[in-house]
Design an enzyme around this catalytic site. Sequence first.
Site, short mmCIF file in Angstrom:
data_model
loop_
_atom_site.label_atom_id
_atom_site.label_comp_id
_atom_site.label_asym_id
_atom_site.label_seq_id
_atom_site.Cartn_x
_atom_site.Cartn_y
_atom_site.Cartn_z
N ILE A 29 -12.64 0.79 -1.36
CA ILE A 29 -12.08 0.14 -2.54
C ILE A 29 -12.35 1.09 -3.71
O ILE A 29 -13.52 1.37 -4.03
CB ILE A 29 -12.75 -1.23 -2.75
CG1 ILE A 29 -12.31 -2.18 -1.63
CG2 ILE A 29 -12.43 -1.80 -4.13
CD1 ILE A 29 -13.04 -3.50 -1.60
N LYS A 77 -9.96 6.88 4.16
CA LYS A 77 -11.30 6.58 4.66
C LYS A 77 -12.39 7.18 3.78
O LYS A 77 -13.37 6.53 3.46
CB LYS A 77 -11.38 7.11 6.11
CG LYS A 77 -12.65 6.95 6.87
CD LYS A 77 -12.93 5.52 7.29
CE LYS A 77 -13.66 4.73 6.24
NZ LYS A 77 -15.10 4.78 6.24
N CYS A 93 -13.24 1.10 7.83
CA CYS A 93 -12.38 0.62 6.74
C CYS A 93 -12.24 1.68 5.66
O CYS A 93 -13.18 2.43 5.38
CB CYS A 93 -12.99 -0.62 6.09
SG CYS A 93 -13.35 -1.95 7.25
N SER A 94 -11.08 1.67 5.00
CA SER A 94 -10.92 2.53 3.82
C SER A 94 -11.73 1.93 2.67
O SER A 94 -12.21 0.81 2.74
CB SER A 94 -9.45 2.62 3.44
OG SER A 94 -8.92 1.33 3.22
N CYS A 109 0.83 -1.22 0.00
CA CYS A 109 0.00 0.00 0.00
C CYS A 109 0.86 1.26 0.00
O CYS A 109 0.34 2.38 -0.06
CB CYS A 109 -0.97 -0.02 1.17
SG CYS A 109 -2.15 -1.37 0.99
N HIS A 128 -8.93 4.67 -1.49
CA HIS A 128 -7.61 4.02 -1.38
C HIS A 128 -7.35 3.13 -2.60
O HIS A 128 -7.33 1.91 -2.49
CB HIS A 128 -7.61 3.22 -0.07
CG HIS A 128 -6.29 2.60 0.30
ND1 HIS A 128 -5.08 2.97 -0.27
CD2 HIS A 128 -6.00 1.61 1.21
CE1 HIS A 128 -4.11 2.24 0.27
NE2 HIS A 128 -4.64 1.41 1.15
C1 LIG Z 1 -1.88 -1.14 4.57
C2 LIG Z 1 -3.20 -0.99 3.86
O1 LIG Z 1 -3.44 0.06 3.29
S1 LIG Z 1 -4.33 -2.25 3.90
C3 LIG Z 1 -5.84 -1.61 3.21
C4 LIG Z 1 -6.18 -2.17 1.89
N1 LIG Z 1 -7.57 -1.90 1.57
C5 LIG Z 1 -8.58 -2.65 2.03
O2 LIG Z 1 -8.35 -3.64 2.71
C6 LIG Z 1 -9.98 -2.28 1.66
C7 LIG Z 1 -10.91 -2.33 2.86
N2 LIG Z 1 -12.31 -2.13 2.48
C8 LIG Z 1 -13.11 -3.14 2.08
O3 LIG Z 1 -12.68 -4.30 1.99
C9 LIG Z 1 -14.55 -2.81 1.69
O4 LIG Z 1 -14.67 -1.43 1.46
C10 LIG Z 1 -15.59 -3.24 2.79
C11 LIG Z 1 -15.48 -4.75 3.06
C12 LIG Z 1 -15.36 -2.48 4.07
C13 LIG Z 1 -17.00 -2.90 2.29
O5 LIG Z 1 -17.21 -3.53 1.07
P1 LIG Z 1 -18.67 -4.07 0.64
O6 LIG Z 1 -19.30 -4.75 1.81
O7 LIG Z 1 -18.50 -4.86 -0.62
O8 LIG Z 1 -19.45 -2.75 0.37
P2 LIG Z 1 -20.26 -2.37 -0.96
O9 LIG Z 1 -19.30 -1.96 -2.02
O10 LIG Z 1 -21.23 -3.47 -1.27
O11 LIG Z 1 -21.05 -1.08 -0.50
C14 LIG Z 1 -22.21 -1.15 0.35
C15 LIG Z 1 -22.48 0.24 0.90
O12 LIG Z 1 -21.46 0.57 1.86
C16 LIG Z 1 -20.74 1.74 1.47
N3 LIG Z 1 -19.34 1.45 1.72
C17 LIG Z 1 -18.55 0.56 1.11
N4 LIG Z 1 -17.33 0.55 1.66
C18 LIG Z 1 -17.35 1.47 2.65
C19 LIG Z 1 -16.37 1.93 3.57
N5 LIG Z 1 -15.15 1.42 3.56
N6 LIG Z 1 -16.72 2.90 4.43
C20 LIG Z 1 -17.97 3.42 4.43
N7 LIG Z 1 -18.95 3.02 3.58
C21 LIG Z 1 -18.62 2.06 2.69
C22 LIG Z 1 -21.01 1.88 -0.03
O13 LIG Z 1 -20.93 3.23 -0.44
C23 LIG Z 1 -22.40 1.35 -0.16
O14 LIG Z 1 -23.31 2.36 0.25
P3 LIG Z 1 -24.72 2.56 -0.51
O15 LIG Z 1 -25.47 1.28 -0.29
O16 LIG Z 1 -25.30 3.77 0.16
O17 LIG Z 1 -24.36 2.77 -1.95
#
Ligand SMILES: CC(=O)SCCNC(=O)CCNC(=O)[C@H](O)C(C)(C)COP(=O)(O)OP(=O)(O)OC[C@H]1O[C@@H](n2cnc3c(N)ncnc32)[C@H](O)[C@@H]1OP(=O)(O)O
Length: 389
Positions: free
Chosen positions: A215, A332, A212-213, A85, A336
């Site tokens: 995608i 956030k 969570c941040s 990252c 990301h």
């Molecule tokens: C060292 C490093 O940097 S490690 C980091 C690497 N990055 C990661 O690991 C990514 C982490 N994030 C994730 O995996 C995903 O965003 C998750 C699991 C948190 C959520 O994904 P999903 O459950 O598939 O969410 P999905 O895309 O279906 O969206 C559902 C709703 O939640 C919202 N949403 C999705 N992700 C987030 C989030 N992170 N924060 C707030 N809201 C979110 C969407 O906007 C959507 O809202 P809506 O229904 O009003 O349109």
Amino acid sequence: MTDPMIVGWSHTRFGKSDAPDTCALMAEAIPAALDHAGISAADVDGIFTGVFNNGFSAQDFQGALAGMAVPDLAQVPATRYENACATGSAALYGAMDFIAAGRGRIALVIGAEKMTATPTAEVGDILLGASFCAEEAGIDAGFAGLFGQITASYFQRYGDRSRELAMIAAKNHANGMSNPYAHMQKDLGVDFCDTISDRNPRVAGPLRRSDCSLISDGAAVLVLADADMATTMRRAVAFRARSHANDPMALSRRDVLEFRAARSAWAQALDQAGLTLDDLSLVETHDCFTIAEMLEYEAMGLAEPGQGHRVIRDGITHRDGRLPVNLSGGLKSKGHPIGATGVSQHVMAAMQLCDDAGQMQLPNARLAGVFNMGGAAVTSYVSIMERVK
Ligand SMILES: CC(=O)SCCNC(=O)CCNC(=O)[C@H](O)C(C)(C)COP(=O)(O)OP(=O)(O)OC[C@H]1O[C@@H](n2cnc3c(N)ncnc32)[C@H](O)[C@@H]1OP(=O)(O)O
């Protein structure tokens, strides 16, 4: 040695983009950066591209994509960097070394990622490639699972800080409202972030979705020039310091709550710059999960270990606090897109220093810190930047 400086940049809107791939994202971002710096493709001596890995598509060898996106760049030497990252900062520091070594005078740093075409569970699996696979590959929910474990350990050692994590999420979402490049411009509020619901389910351990941040798809570009050339250009942002530190990759080989590499990168950078945290106007930090931002408060020296919650409770990192953190909304809310993140953080800091941050602008921003990390505080980069022209 010739000190490299930032002389221009560009940034696409982060989020779910219509651009089908990283090449299309680069085609959008590169011409805007050349234009911003007031140069043409013929002026560029080297291209440094940050893309996480080819896991999000079948296309590897992404260093050569800049020349496909902008044909006038096809003859310019180009290399792809990858450092989890922190891929964007790895590309940036590679470009800085190239200029500092006198091998070229102008370099293009490109960070790009196309993630949203891949289903969430698969994204999680691909990202886990950046964990120590021999021990950590099986963790559920990708990196969220890993940081979920870190959060559980933190709560066990120091007490439940769910409310303060929600406060960090809410701060960054509120800041993101002022960022036209941000993926999610929604002011979620502390109570929403602190409540488990259908709209905010648990993702891993104590972490909720709002911890969570995002995608995201997106690209960011920096134009660097050597110091002599930079002073003849429209603007110049210098690096008072830059530092890169590492820790063992496997969680089993260290106390992850120490964030040791982050701590040492911050200490080295401040020492190199001859500054303390009190001298900084703002920080852009790597809030891949809210617990990461809290641990980074401790690593940068805003709080003792286990006391990071006080920083957000006391409003120190809020917009009107002593050291505003993530005025851009951070990972956030801004999003990301892995390879683009480190470049984007430096763009956001440069915008602030050049009084070019629009609604995000902090009055009198003079010195900015940037922290970008790969893995769970495995590889850590700290830059301290100052406008000189
Ligand atoms: C060292 C490093 O940097 S490690 C980091 C690497 N990055 C990661 O690991 C990514 C982490 N994030 C994730 O995996 C995903 O965003 C998750 C699991 C948190 C959520 O994904 P999903 O459950 O598939 O969410 P999905 O895309 O279906 O969206 C559902 C709703 O939640 C919202 N949403 C999705 N992700 C987030 C989030 N992170 N924060 C707030 N809201 C979110 C969407 O906007 C959507 O809202 P809506 O229904 O009003 O349109």
